[in-house]
Design a protein around this motif. Structure first.
Motif, short mmCIF file in Angstrom:
data_model
loop_
_atom_site.label_atom_id
_atom_site.label_comp_id
_atom_site.label_asym_id
_atom_site.label_seq_id
_atom_site.Cartn_x
_atom_site.Cartn_y
_atom_site.Cartn_z
N PHE A 1 0.86 -1.21 -0.03
CA PHE A 1 -0.05 -0.05 -0.08
C PHE A 1 0.88 1.08 0.08
O PHE A 1 1.30 1.71 1.09
N LEU A 2 1.21 1.79 -1.26
CA LEU A 2 2.03 2.95 -1.28
C LEU A 2 1.29 4.06 -1.18
O LEU A 2 0.35 4.47 -1.80
N ILE A 3 1.55 4.96 -0.29
CA ILE A 3 1.15 6.21 -0.25
C ILE A 3 2.42 7.31 -0.31
O ILE A 3 3.28 7.50 -0.05
N ASN A 4 1.49 8.27 -1.18
CA ASN A 4 2.48 9.39 -1.56
C ASN A 4 1.78 10.75 -1.20
O ASN A 4 0.31 10.78 -1.49
N HIS A 5 2.56 11.58 -0.59
CA HIS A 5 1.64 12.71 -0.31
C HIS A 5 2.72 14.14 -0.58
O HIS A 5 3.44 14.55 0.03
N ALA A 6 2.56 14.10 -2.15
CA ALA A 6 3.72 15.02 -2.63
C ALA A 6 3.36 16.54 -2.64
O ALA A 6 4.13 17.28 -2.63
N SER A 7 2.13 16.73 -2.28
CA SER A 7 1.67 18.12 -2.27
C SER A 7 0.57 18.28 -1.13
O SER A 7 0.18 17.51 -0.61
N LEU A 8 0.43 19.60 -0.78
CA LEU A 8 -0.58 20.07 0.42
C LEU A 8 -2.02 19.48 -0.17
O LEU A 8 -2.90 19.77 0.74
N THR A 9 -1.97 19.26 -1.27
CA THR A 9 -3.73 19.12 -1.86
C THR A 9 -3.96 17.75 -2.41
O THR A 9 -5.03 17.45 -2.84
N LEU A 10 -2.81 16.75 -2.45
CA LEU A 10 -2.89 15.74 -3.21
C LEU A 10 -2.12 14.62 -2.52
O LEU A 10 -1.15 14.78 -2.19
N SER A 11 -2.91 13.52 -2.06
CA SER A 11 -2.39 12.41 -1.68
C SER A 11 -2.83 11.16 -2.28
O SER A 11 -4.18 11.03 -2.62
N THR A 12 -2.25 9.98 -2.60
CA THR A 12 -2.43 8.86 -3.29
C THR A 12 -2.38 7.37 -2.51
O THR A 12 -1.04 7.51 -1.95
N LEU A 13 -3.13 6.59 -2.76
CA LEU A 13 -2.82 5.39 -2.14
C LEU A 13 -2.93 4.38 -3.51
O LEU A 13 -3.79 4.26 -4.20
N THR A 14 -1.63 3.54 -3.50
CA THR A 14 -1.49 2.93 -4.67
C THR A 14 -1.68 1.19 -4.02
O THR A 14 -0.57 1.11 -3.34
N VAL A 15 -2.48 0.60 -4.33
CA VAL A 15 -2.60 -0.97 -4.03
C VAL A 15 -1.86 -1.62 -5.03
O VAL A 15 -2.15 -1.72 -6.32
N THR A 16 -0.66 -2.11 -4.72
CA THR A 16 0.16 -2.91 -5.56
C THR A 16 -0.04 -4.48 -5.60
O THR A 16 -0.33 -5.05 -4.71
N SER A 17 -0.02 -5.08 -6.89
CA SER A 17 -0.03 -6.54 -6.84
C SER A 17 -1.49 -6.88 -6.15
O SER A 17 -1.30 -7.66 -5.28
N ALA A 18 -2.50 -6.40 -6.58
CA ALA A 18 -3.88 -6.53 -6.11
C ALA A 18 -4.05 -7.91 -5.83
O ALA A 18 -3.82 -8.57 -6.86
#
Lengths: 109, 112
Positions: free
Chosen positions: B67-84
């Motif tokens: 469960f990769l989480i990226n919060h690169a900016s103050l307005t965007l965060s992403t959750l990537t579920v890998t090899s689901a």
């Protein structure tokens, strides 16, 4: 033991009834939230409380900091109030929440 | 009130593929974003807490490589579920911390 305990877990009421949902917590908090989750999953924050009482329409939320207890009241309940109600404690750290298990409310016409 | 937009609301993916869920805070800056998972008839389970510009803090038992989480900016965060995997099928919801917590609409993930 959960840090946030909520009761009842399930509640069925007749339209027009007065409803109370209770929440007790055992941690130090800066605020307590009452949330409403509809069957589709979306969550809405109803109240954020740090002391006293708040009212919005037919909804009333109270908190007793000394007793570490909060209640959510719904007056003149309506079928559209049917949802899951969740209390969430925001810890003193300001960036951590503990959630209650939720109360599933069904209001029957 | 403040709005957090979460996308997609529903997604079906095949086992082994990856899927990304986005959360955007539309009218406030979410320095902290929470990612939750909810199983049927269960309460929200915190997966991780992310702060803008730094690595996410994962809860015990949550695989950070899955469960990769990226919060690169103050307005965007992403959750990537890998090899689901079908076991990853669940309801995922984000919450942005402004003056209170604002939740996204949630994402129903089905892995087939």
């Amino acid at each position: 033991k959960n840090e946030v305990e909520q009761s009842p877990q399930n509640l069925t009421a007749q339209e027009g009834e007065f409803i109370t949902i209770n929440c007790s917590y055992s941690v130090g908090i800066s605020a307590l939230h009452w949330l409403q989750q509809h069957p589709g999953g979306g969550i809405v924050s109803l109240f954020m409380l740090s002391s006293g009482k708040k009212k919005h329409g037919r909804l009333i939320a109270t908190i007793n900091i000394q007793e570490k207890h909060s209640s959510l009241h719904i007056t003149a309940s309506h079928p559209r109030d049917s949802a899951v109600y969740i209390c969430a404690a925001l810890l003193n750290t300001g960036n951590q929440f503990y959630f209650g298990t939720g109360t599933s409310l069904t209001v029957i016409p | 009130g403040a709005v957090v937009s979460q996308h997609p609301s529903r997604v079906i993916c095949k086992s082994g593929t990856s899927v990304k869920i986005e959360c955007r805070s539309l009218d406030f800056q979410a320095t902290t974003m929470f990612w939750y998972r909810q199983f049927p008839k269960k309460s929200l389970m915190l997966m991780a807490t992310s702060n803008e510009g730094s690595k996410a803090t994962y809860e015990q038992g949550v695989e950070k490589d899955k469960f990769l989480i990226n919060h690169a900016s103050l307005t965007l965060s992403t959750l990537t579920v890998t090899s689901a995997h079908p076991e990853d099928s669940s309801f995922y919801i984000c919450g942005g911390l402004g003056n209170t917590i604002y939740f996204g609409e949630g994402s129903w993930l089905t892995v087939v």
